[in-house]
Design a protein around this motif. Structure first.
Motif, PDB file in Angstrom:
ATOM      1  N   SER A   2      -3.286 -58.573  -2.039  1.00  0.00           N
ATOM      2  CA  SER A   2      -3.150 -57.797  -3.276  1.00  0.00           C
ATOM      3  C   SER A   2      -3.810 -58.537  -4.425  1.00  0.00           C
ATOM      4  CB  SER A   2      -1.669 -57.557  -3.588  1.00  0.00           C
ATOM      5  OG  SER A   2      -1.073 -58.774  -4.022  1.00  0.00           O
ATOM      6  N   LEU A   3      -3.689 -57.989  -5.624  1.00  0.00           N
ATOM      7  CA  LEU A   3      -4.245 -58.633  -6.813  1.00  0.00           C
ATOM      8  C   LEU A   3      -3.658 -60.025  -7.024  1.00  0.00           C
ATOM      9  CD1 LEU A   3      -4.401 -55.633  -9.313  1.00  0.00           C
ATOM     10  CD2 LEU A   3      -6.291 -56.692  -8.065  1.00  0.00           C
ATOM     11  N   LEU A   4      -2.473 -60.269  -6.503  1.00  0.00           N
ATOM     12  CA  LEU A   4      -1.872 -61.604  -6.613  1.00  0.00           C
ATOM     13  C   LEU A   4      -2.691 -62.662  -5.869  1.00  0.00           C
ATOM     14  CD1 LEU A   4       1.880 -60.646  -6.093  1.00  0.00           C
ATOM     15  CD2 LEU A   4       0.727 -61.208  -8.250  1.00  0.00           C
ATOM     16  N   ASP A   5      -3.536 -62.226  -4.931  1.00  0.00           N
ATOM     17  CA  ASP A   5      -4.357 -63.143  -4.152  1.00  0.00           C
ATOM     18  C   ASP A   5      -5.753 -63.332  -4.751  1.00  0.00           C
ATOM     19  OD1 ASP A   5      -2.360 -63.486  -2.093  1.00  0.00           O
ATOM     20  OD2 ASP A   5      -2.834 -61.421  -1.515  1.00  0.00           O
ATOM     21  N   ASN A   6      -6.073 -62.562  -5.777  1.00  0.00           N
ATOM     22  CA  ASN A   6      -7.379 -62.653  -6.417  1.00  0.00           C
ATOM     23  C   ASN A   6      -7.626 -64.096  -6.891  1.00  0.00           C
ATOM     24  OD1 ASN A   6      -9.812 -61.563  -7.428  1.00  0.00           O
ATOM     25  ND2 ASN A   6      -8.930 -61.461  -9.460  1.00  0.00           N
ATOM     26  N   GLY A   7      -8.774 -64.657  -6.524  1.00  0.00           N
ATOM     27  CA  GLY A   7      -9.140 -66.010  -6.947  1.00  0.00           C
ATOM     28  C   GLY A   7      -8.690 -67.126  -6.024  1.00  0.00           C
ATOM     29  N   LEU A   8      -7.931 -66.829  -4.971  1.00  0.00           N
ATOM     30  CA  LEU A   8      -7.480 -67.888  -4.045  1.00  0.00           C
ATOM     31  C   LEU A   8      -8.657 -68.548  -3.339  1.00  0.00           C
ATOM     32  CD1 LEU A   8      -4.364 -66.402  -2.206  1.00  0.00           C
ATOM     33  CD2 LEU A   8      -4.413 -68.182  -3.939  1.00  0.00           C
ATOM     34  N   ASP A   9      -8.527 -69.835  -3.079  1.00  0.00           N
ATOM     35  CA  ASP A   9      -9.532 -70.596  -2.346  1.00  0.00           C
ATOM     36  C   ASP A   9      -9.300 -70.392  -0.853  1.00  0.00           C
ATOM     37  OD1 ASP A   9     -11.260 -72.422  -1.203  1.00  0.00           O
ATOM     38  OD2 ASP A   9     -10.523 -74.140  -2.358  1.00  0.00           O
ATOM     39  N   LEU A  10     -10.172 -69.638  -0.202  1.00  0.00           N
ATOM     40  CA  LEU A  10     -10.021 -69.329   1.219  1.00  0.00           C
ATOM     41  C   LEU A  10     -10.414 -70.488   2.124  1.00  0.00           C
ATOM     42  CD1 LEU A  10     -11.511 -65.733   1.233  1.00  0.00           C
ATOM     43  CD2 LEU A  10      -9.103 -66.374   1.326  1.00  0.00           C
ATOM     44  N   CYS A  11     -11.056 -71.500   1.556  1.00  0.00           N
ATOM     45  CA  CYS A  11     -11.500 -72.646   2.354  1.00  0.00           C
ATOM     46  C   CYS A  11     -10.426 -73.726   2.471  1.00  0.00           C
ATOM     47  CB  CYS A  11     -12.771 -73.234   1.755  1.00  0.00           C
ATOM     48  SG  CYS A  11     -14.127 -72.041   1.728  1.00  0.00           S
ATOM     49  N   ALA A  12      -9.377 -73.616   1.674  1.00  0.00           N
ATOM     50  CA  ALA A  12      -8.286 -74.595   1.703  1.00  0.00           C
ATOM     51  C   ALA A  12      -7.248 -74.159   2.726  1.00  0.00           C
ATOM     52  CB  ALA A  12      -7.658 -74.720   0.317  1.00  0.00           C
ATOM     53  N   ALA A  13      -7.060 -74.948   3.765  1.00  0.00           N
ATOM     54  CA  ALA A  13      -6.117 -74.597   4.834  1.00  0.00           C
ATOM     55  C   ALA A  13      -4.697 -74.420   4.311  1.00  0.00           C
ATOM     56  CB  ALA A  13      -6.147 -75.648   5.932  1.00  0.00           C
ATOM     57  N   GLU A  14      -4.350 -75.082   3.192  1.00  0.00           N
ATOM     58  CA  GLU A  14      -2.998 -74.959   2.644  1.00  0.00           C
ATOM     59  C   GLU A  14      -2.831 -73.710   1.771  1.00  0.00           C
ATOM     60  OE1 GLU A  14      -5.434 -77.293  -0.259  1.00  0.00           O
ATOM     61  OE2 GLU A  14      -5.132 -77.402   1.896  1.00  0.00           O
ATOM     62  N   SER A  15      -3.907 -72.983   1.507  1.00  0.00           N
ATOM     63  CA  SER A  15      -3.833 -71.752   0.715  1.00  0.00           C
ATOM     64  C   SER A  15      -3.036 -70.701   1.485  1.00  0.00           C
ATOM     65  CB  SER A  15      -5.243 -71.239   0.440  1.00  0.00           C
ATOM     66  OG  SER A  15      -5.203 -70.045  -0.292  1.00  0.00           O
ATOM     67  N   ARG A  16      -2.316 -69.833   0.776  1.00  0.00           N
ATOM     68  CA  ARG A  16      -1.522 -68.809   1.470  1.00  0.00           C
ATOM     69  C   ARG A  16      -2.402 -67.792   2.200  1.00  0.00           C
ATOM     70  NH1 ARG A  16      -0.343 -67.356  -4.018  1.00  0.00           N
ATOM     71  NH2 ARG A  16      -1.325 -65.375  -4.558  1.00  0.00           N
ATOM     72  N   VAL A  17      -3.681 -67.727   1.835  1.00  0.00           N
ATOM     73  CA  VAL A  17      -4.671 -66.939   2.561  1.00  0.00           C
ATOM     74  C   VAL A  17      -5.868 -67.868   2.779  1.00  0.00           C
ATOM     75  CG1 VAL A  17      -6.134 -64.888   2.564  1.00  0.00           C
ATOM     76  CG2 VAL A  17      -3.937 -64.834   1.361  1.00  0.00           C
ATOM     77  N   HIS A  18      -6.321 -67.984   4.018  1.00  0.00           N
ATOM     78  CA  HIS A  18      -7.496 -68.808   4.272  1.00  0.00           C
ATOM     79  C   HIS A  18      -8.273 -68.266   5.470  1.00  0.00           C
ATOM     80  CE1 HIS A  18      -4.448 -70.740   6.860  1.00  0.00           C
ATOM     81  NE2 HIS A  18      -5.457 -71.048   7.637  1.00  0.00           N
ATOM     82  N   VAL A  19      -9.478 -68.799   5.646  1.00  0.00           N
ATOM     83  CA  VAL A  19     -10.358 -68.381   6.740  1.00  0.00           C
ATOM     84  C   VAL A  19     -10.537 -69.553   7.686  1.00  0.00           C
ATOM     85  CG1 VAL A  19     -12.687 -67.599   7.333  1.00  0.00           C
ATOM     86  CG2 VAL A  19     -11.562 -66.692   5.307  1.00  0.00           C
ATOM     87  N   GLU A  20     -10.420 -69.250   8.985  1.00  0.00           N
ATOM     88  CA  GLU A  20     -10.640 -70.262  10.013  1.00  0.00           C
ATOM     89  C   GLU A  20     -11.983 -70.007  10.694  1.00  0.00           C
ATOM     90  OE1 GLU A  20      -7.208 -70.026  12.543  1.00  0.00           O
ATOM     91  OE2 GLU A  20      -5.980 -71.164  11.131  1.00  0.00           O
TER      92      GLU A  20
END
Length: 179
Positions: free
Chosen positions: A120-138
């Motif tokens: 959602s908009l609450l996730d806008n701007g999150l760093d997807l490369c940081a494994a500790e982020s609540r949303v990330h890419v593997e």
């Protein structure tokens, strides 16, 4: 171009995991189909931020759509996440999308992907490369067979072949891009 490199990577949100099977590239200020075409605004500010961050917006006042920012800080460019295949957290995704829906359709389409993975908009701007982020890419295990076609759901810049999909994957949205 980064867009095809995102196919077969895994988008992780808590216990939910979706393998990315379809994306579309948007080339910022040079692309009339891009939100950044007319420059920075409050809505698209994340698109001008650092690469590897999430740009989330609301489409038609009802659907969240998620993009991965691809260009250096200050230069707009992003890849829209169009579809994924559920790898983990099926029960949670089904609870958000519908218990009777076919598994391949659960994360098909940008709004369904966001709804199923609770983006959602609450996730806008999150760093997807940081494994500790609540949303990330593997990382991906291998390069899947690729289909390329024009973007869908837009009227300007629609003819550009910037839609990339895992060829013949059942979670890819219609119409399926050509080979």
């Amino acid at each position: 171009m980064l867009a095809p490199e995102l196919l077969n990577k895994v988008l992780v949100r808590g216990a939910r995991r979706g393998r990315i099977v379809e994306v579309e590239a948007y080339a910022g200020g040079a692309d009339p189909g891009s939100h950044a075409y007319r420059g920075p605004t409050a809505r698209n500010a994340s698109m001008f931020g650092p690469p590897g961050h999430l740009y989330v917006y609301v489409s038609y006042g009802m659907h969240h759509c998620a993009n991965i920012v691809t260009e250096p800080d200050g230069v707009a460019g992003a890849v829209l996440l169009r579809a994924a295949s559920v790898e983990h957290g099926l029960d949670v995704v089904r609870a958000r999308r519908g218990a009777t829906m076919a598994m391949d359709a659960l994360l098909r389409g940008p709004g369904n992907l966001c709804r199923g993975l609770a983006l959602s908009l609450l996730d806008n701007g999150l760093d997807l490369c940081a494994a500790e982020s609540r949303v990330h890419v593997e990382p991906r295990a291998a390069t899947p067979p690729l289909s390329v076609g024009p973007r869908v759901g837009i009227t300007v810049g629609a003819g550009r072949r910037l839609r990339f999909a895992w060829r013949a994957h059942p979670a890819v949205s219609s119409p399926s891009p050509s080979r």
